[in-house]
Write a protein that holds these residues in place. Structure first.
Motif, PDB file in Angstrom:
ATOM      1  N   SER A   1     -27.766 -37.135 -20.318  1.00 22.59           N
ATOM      2  CA  SER A   1     -27.536 -38.464 -20.970  1.00 22.59           C
ATOM      3  C   SER A   1     -27.359 -38.105 -22.438  1.00 22.59           C
ATOM      4  CB  SER A   1     -28.655 -39.440 -20.603  1.00 22.59           C
ATOM      5  OG  SER A   1     -29.928 -39.006 -21.294  1.00 22.59           O
ATOM      6  N   ASN A   2     -26.575 -39.161 -22.862  1.00 20.54           N
ATOM      7  CA  ASN A   2     -26.326 -39.230 -24.401  1.00 20.54           C
ATOM      8  C   ASN A   2     -27.670 -39.205 -25.238  1.00 20.54           C
ATOM      9  OD1 ASN A   2     -23.793 -39.022 -23.816  1.00 20.54           O
ATOM     10  ND2 ASN A   2     -23.251 -40.870 -24.829  1.00 20.54           N
ATOM     11  N   LYS A   3     -28.720 -39.937 -24.665  1.00 18.18           N
ATOM     12  CA  LYS A   3     -29.763 -40.209 -25.449  1.00 18.18           C
ATOM     13  C   LYS A   3     -30.748 -38.795 -25.281  1.00 18.18           C
ATOM     14  CE  LYS A   3     -34.292 -42.488 -24.784  1.00 18.18           C
ATOM     15  NZ  LYS A   3     -35.006 -43.524 -24.235  1.00 18.18           N
ATOM     16  N   ASP A   4     -30.549 -38.093 -24.451  1.00 16.43           N
ATOM     17  CA  ASP A   4     -31.305 -36.700 -24.183  1.00 16.43           C
ATOM     18  C   ASP A   4     -30.642 -35.608 -25.337  1.00 16.43           C
ATOM     19  OD1 ASP A   4     -33.109 -37.469 -22.393  1.00 16.43           O
ATOM     20  OD2 ASP A   4     -31.940 -36.550 -20.960  1.00 16.43           O
ATOM     21  N   ILE A   5     -29.411 -35.926 -25.432  1.00 15.90           N
ATOM     22  CA  ILE A   5     -28.600 -34.856 -26.144  1.00 15.90           C
ATOM     23  C   ILE A   5     -28.955 -35.261 -27.780  1.00 15.90           C
ATOM     24  CG2 ILE A   5     -26.297 -34.126 -27.081  1.00 15.90           C
ATOM     25  CD1 ILE A   5     -25.078 -34.737 -24.177  1.00 15.90           C
ATOM     26  N   ALA A   6     -28.842 -36.478 -27.865  1.00 14.51           N
ATOM     27  CA  ALA A   6     -29.196 -36.927 -29.288  1.00 14.51           C
ATOM     28  C   ALA A   6     -30.642 -36.542 -29.644  1.00 14.51           C
ATOM     29  CB  ALA A   6     -29.025 -38.442 -29.325  1.00 14.51           C
ATOM     30  N   ASN A   7     -31.492 -36.519 -28.890  1.00 17.95           N
ATOM     31  CA  ASN A   7     -32.980 -36.304 -29.088  1.00 17.95           C
ATOM     32  C   ASN A   7     -33.047 -34.717 -29.327  1.00 17.95           C
ATOM     33  OD1 ASN A   7     -34.023 -39.095 -28.718  1.00 17.95           O
ATOM     34  ND2 ASN A   7     -34.452 -38.656 -26.685  1.00 17.95           N
ATOM     35  N   GLU A   8     -32.380 -34.163 -28.398  1.00 14.17           N
ATOM     36  CA  GLU A   8     -32.316 -32.489 -28.622  1.00 14.17           C
ATOM     37  C   GLU A   8     -31.852 -32.242 -29.871  1.00 14.17           C
ATOM     38  OE1 GLU A   8     -32.670 -28.477 -27.146  1.00 14.17           O
ATOM     39  OE2 GLU A   8     -33.491 -30.527 -26.519  1.00 14.17           O
TER      40      GLU A   8
ATOM     41  N   ASP B   1     -22.913 -25.903 -31.228  1.00 17.16           N
ATOM     42  CA  ASP B   1     -24.469 -26.449 -31.212  1.00 17.16           C
ATOM     43  C   ASP B   1     -24.542 -27.418 -29.982  1.00 17.16           C
ATOM     44  OD1 ASP B   1     -25.258 -24.798 -33.235  1.00 17.16           O
ATOM     45  OD2 ASP B   1     -25.148 -26.219 -34.824  1.00 17.16           O
ATOM     46  N   TYR B   2     -23.621 -28.315 -29.920  1.00 21.82           N
ATOM     47  CA  TYR B   2     -23.666 -29.195 -28.862  1.00 21.82           C
ATOM     48  C   TYR B   2     -23.435 -28.614 -27.719  1.00 21.82           C
ATOM     49  CZ  TYR B   2     -23.242 -33.821 -31.236  1.00 21.82           C
ATOM     50  OH  TYR B   2     -23.611 -35.031 -32.209  1.00 21.82           O
ATOM     51  N   ILE B   3     -22.690 -27.789 -27.103  1.00 22.42           N
ATOM     52  CA  ILE B   3     -22.555 -27.393 -25.943  1.00 22.42           C
ATOM     53  C   ILE B   3     -23.775 -26.386 -25.582  1.00 22.42           C
ATOM     54  CG2 ILE B   3     -20.156 -27.375 -25.722  1.00 22.42           C
ATOM     55  CD1 ILE B   3     -20.181 -24.279 -26.153  1.00 22.42           C
ATOM     56  N   LYS B   4     -24.500 -25.705 -26.502  1.00 22.56           N
ATOM     57  CA  LYS B   4     -25.807 -24.963 -26.340  1.00 22.56           C
ATOM     58  C   LYS B   4     -26.936 -25.948 -26.092  1.00 22.56           C
ATOM     59  CE  LYS B   4     -27.047 -21.658 -28.983  1.00 22.56           C
ATOM     60  NZ  LYS B   4     -27.652 -20.855 -30.018  1.00 22.56           N
ATOM     61  N   ALA B   5     -26.930 -27.226 -26.771  1.00 24.40           N
ATOM     62  CA  ALA B   5     -28.150 -28.159 -26.671  1.00 24.40           C
ATOM     63  C   ALA B   5     -27.849 -28.765 -25.065  1.00 24.40           C
ATOM     64  CB  ALA B   5     -27.748 -29.191 -27.636  1.00 24.40           C
ATOM     65  N   ILE B   6     -26.699 -28.920 -24.839  1.00 18.77           N
ATOM     66  CA  ILE B   6     -26.418 -29.437 -23.296  1.00 18.77           C
ATOM     67  C   ILE B   6     -26.812 -28.201 -22.245  1.00 18.77           C
ATOM     68  CG2 ILE B   6     -24.670 -30.003 -21.806  1.00 18.77           C
ATOM     69  CD1 ILE B   6     -23.097 -31.157 -23.913  1.00 18.77           C
ATOM     70  N   TYR B   7     -26.509 -27.091 -22.420  1.00 19.69           N
ATOM     71  CA  TYR B   7     -26.939 -26.231 -21.701  1.00 19.69           C
ATOM     72  C   TYR B   7     -28.406 -25.841 -21.667  1.00 19.69           C
ATOM     73  CZ  TYR B   7     -26.860 -21.374 -19.714  1.00 19.69           C
ATOM     74  OH  TYR B   7     -27.061 -20.166 -18.870  1.00 19.69           O
ATOM     75  N   ALA B   8     -29.162 -26.157 -22.843  1.00 22.65           N
ATOM     76  CA  ALA B   8     -30.453 -26.001 -23.074  1.00 22.65           C
ATOM     77  C   ALA B   8     -31.367 -26.822 -21.960  1.00 22.65           C
ATOM     78  CB  ALA B   8     -31.092 -25.933 -24.433  1.00 22.65           C
TER      79      ALA B   8
ATOM     80  N   VAL C   1     -29.611 -36.157 -33.700  1.00 20.33           N
ATOM     81  CA  VAL C   1     -28.333 -36.965 -34.361  1.00 20.33           C
ATOM     82  C   VAL C   1     -28.505 -38.484 -33.623  1.00 20.33           C
ATOM     83  CG1 VAL C   1     -27.400 -34.833 -34.635  1.00 20.33           C
ATOM     84  CG2 VAL C   1     -27.022 -35.896 -32.375  1.00 20.33           C
ATOM     85  N   SER C   2     -27.455 -39.215 -34.123  1.00 21.62           N
ATOM     86  CA  SER C   2     -27.248 -40.585 -33.603  1.00 21.62           C
ATOM     87  C   SER C   2     -26.646 -40.528 -32.552  1.00 21.62           C
ATOM     88  CB  SER C   2     -26.570 -41.614 -34.759  1.00 21.62           C
ATOM     89  OG  SER C   2     -25.287 -41.089 -34.843  1.00 21.62           O
ATOM     90  N   ALA C   3     -26.837 -41.665 -31.692  1.00 24.13           N
ATOM     91  CA  ALA C   3     -26.125 -41.788 -30.309  1.00 24.13           C
ATOM     92  C   ALA C   3     -24.401 -41.911 -30.714  1.00 24.13           C
ATOM     93  CB  ALA C   3     -26.377 -42.977 -29.779  1.00 24.13           C
ATOM     94  N   ALA C   4     -24.255 -42.461 -31.793  1.00 24.00           N
ATOM     95  CA  ALA C   4     -22.596 -42.520 -32.196  1.00 24.00           C
ATOM     96  C   ALA C   4     -22.060 -41.078 -32.112  1.00 24.00           C
ATOM     97  CB  ALA C   4     -22.431 -43.353 -33.255  1.00 24.00           C
ATOM     98  N   SER C   5     -23.059 -40.258 -33.027  1.00 25.39           N
ATOM     99  CA  SER C   5     -22.299 -38.863 -32.878  1.00 25.39           C
ATOM    100  C   SER C   5     -22.052 -38.366 -31.772  1.00 25.39           C
ATOM    101  CB  SER C   5     -23.314 -38.210 -34.132  1.00 25.39           C
ATOM    102  OG  SER C   5     -23.598 -38.884 -35.289  1.00 25.39           O
ATOM    103  N   VAL C   6     -23.142 -38.373 -30.816  1.00 27.27           N
ATOM    104  CA  VAL C   6     -23.036 -37.782 -29.598  1.00 27.27           C
ATOM    105  C   VAL C   6     -21.854 -38.250 -28.932  1.00 27.27           C
ATOM    106  CG1 VAL C   6     -24.015 -37.674 -27.297  1.00 27.27           C
ATOM    107  CG2 VAL C   6     -25.610 -37.227 -29.424  1.00 27.27           C
ATOM    108  N   THR C   7     -21.405 -39.547 -28.794  1.00 32.35           N
ATOM    109  CA  THR C   7     -20.442 -40.377 -28.211  1.00 32.35           C
ATOM    110  C   THR C   7     -19.036 -39.595 -28.993  1.00 32.35           C
ATOM    111  OG1 THR C   7     -21.712 -42.241 -27.790  1.00 32.35           O
ATOM    112  CG2 THR C   7     -19.045 -42.546 -27.784  1.00 32.35           C
ATOM    113  N   ASP C   8     -19.015 -39.405 -30.142  1.00 34.06           N
ATOM    114  CA  ASP C   8     -17.734 -38.968 -30.866  1.00 34.06           C
ATOM    115  C   ASP C   8     -17.511 -37.544 -30.281  1.00 34.06           C
ATOM    116  OD1 ASP C   8     -15.774 -39.193 -33.018  1.00 34.06           O
ATOM    117  OD2 ASP C   8     -16.877 -37.511 -33.733  1.00 34.06           O
ATOM    118  N   MET C   9     -18.654 -36.467 -30.425  1.00 33.83           N
ATOM    119  CA  MET C   9     -18.507 -35.348 -30.058  1.00 33.83           C
ATOM    120  C   MET C   9     -18.245 -35.102 -28.467  1.00 33.83           C
ATOM    121  SD  MET C   9     -18.149 -32.169 -30.944  1.00 33.83           S
ATOM    122  CE  MET C   9     -18.974 -32.225 -32.551  1.00 33.83           C
ATOM    123  N   ASN C  10     -18.555 -35.951 -27.838  1.00 30.65           N
ATOM    124  CA  ASN C  10     -18.324 -35.758 -26.272  1.00 30.65           C
ATOM    125  C   ASN C  10     -16.840 -36.128 -25.851  1.00 30.65           C
ATOM    126  OD1 ASN C  10     -21.075 -35.344 -25.521  1.00 30.65           O
ATOM    127  ND2 ASN C  10     -21.462 -37.554 -24.889  1.00 30.65           N
ATOM    128  N   ALA C  11     -16.436 -36.892 -26.732  1.00 33.32           N
ATOM    129  CA  ALA C  11     -14.868 -37.067 -26.596  1.00 33.32           C
ATOM    130  C   ALA C  11     -14.249 -35.997 -26.910  1.00 33.32           C
ATOM    131  CB  ALA C  11     -14.405 -38.348 -27.497  1.00 33.32           C
TER     132      ALA C  11
END
Length: 224
Positions: free
Chosen positions: A25-32, A9-16, A35-45
């Motif tokens: 940006s992490n903010k755009d992913i979180a909005n898409e 779901d994360y990589i599809k959201a980034i693709y979209a 989810v929280s910004a912390a969740s995005v940071t953790d998944m990015n790692a």
């Protein structure tokens, strides 16, 4: 490459968000993903460790070549299931997305290719989206599509693609607009930009809001 549904779901959201071509940006992913910004940071790692994304400090992330390939393979599964639901089970084009989203996560590559064979190797989903190849590549479009905003009064066009957006699809379904139908542009409202189009076959006239115009891709017909 097998990854968890959450990572998919994360990589599809980034693709979209156009993350195949630019830093997101992490903010755009979180909005898409809501989810929280912390969740995005953790998944990015986690995604960086698997070479699915590249991280740019203070800027955001972008899909790697592997990330694009894997995402396209997910999109292939999703769109093939949409075709199946639409053609074999009688779902409308505005009903298939959520069902296909669930099915894609549970489908092995073997099942996906059997599905593709059953459907006769379709090239497009019910919304006109190009179906990627099994290896995650995409064939170059042979037909030039333009947004509906490019059409002028009295010109004919064929609707070929709309995004997999539930709100938009419900809107177009209620209007009776379908992929591969032929229309003529009758009028452009000078105040609000709303278009009036006529179905060439049924002769029905409908209006399309300015908000939807850029999202509807069409083939412009020279001779009607």
């Amino acid at each position: 490459m097998k990854i968890s549904p959450n990572k998919e779901d994360y990589i599809k959201a980034i693709y979209a968000l156009n993350g195949a071509h630019e830093v997101i940006s992490n903010k755009d992913i979180a909005n898409e993903l809501s989810v929280s910004a912390a969740s995005v940071t953790d998944m990015n790692a986690r995604l960086v460790k698997e070479n699915l994304i590249s991280y740019y400090p203070y800027k955001g992330v972008q899909l790697t070549a592997l990330g694009v390939q894997v995402t396209n393979q997910l999109i292939r599964k999703h769109r093939l299931w949409e075709v199946f639901l639409y053609e074999k089970l009688g779902f409308q084009w505005n009903e298939v997305h959520d069902e296909a989203d669930r099915l894609e996560h549970a489908s092995s590559d073997k099942v996906t290719e059997r599905l593709n064979d059953l459907l006769g190797n379709p090239q497009y989903d019910p919304h006109g989206g190009l179906i990627p190849n099994a290896d995650g590549t995409i064939d170059e479009e042979k037909i030039k599509l333009v947004p509906l905003t490019a059409i002028e009064i009295d010109q004919y066009f064929i609707v070929k693609e709309v995004p997999d957006d539930e709100e938009l699809l419900n809107y177009l379904f209620d209007k009776g607009i379908s992929i591969n139908d032929k229309y003529k542009l009758i009028d452009i409202n000078a105040y609000d930009g709303m278009l009036t189009i006529k179905d060439v076959h049924t002769k029905d006239e409908v209006t399309i809001s300015e908000k939807a115009l850029e999202k509807i891709k069409v083939i412009q017909l020279v001779n009607g």
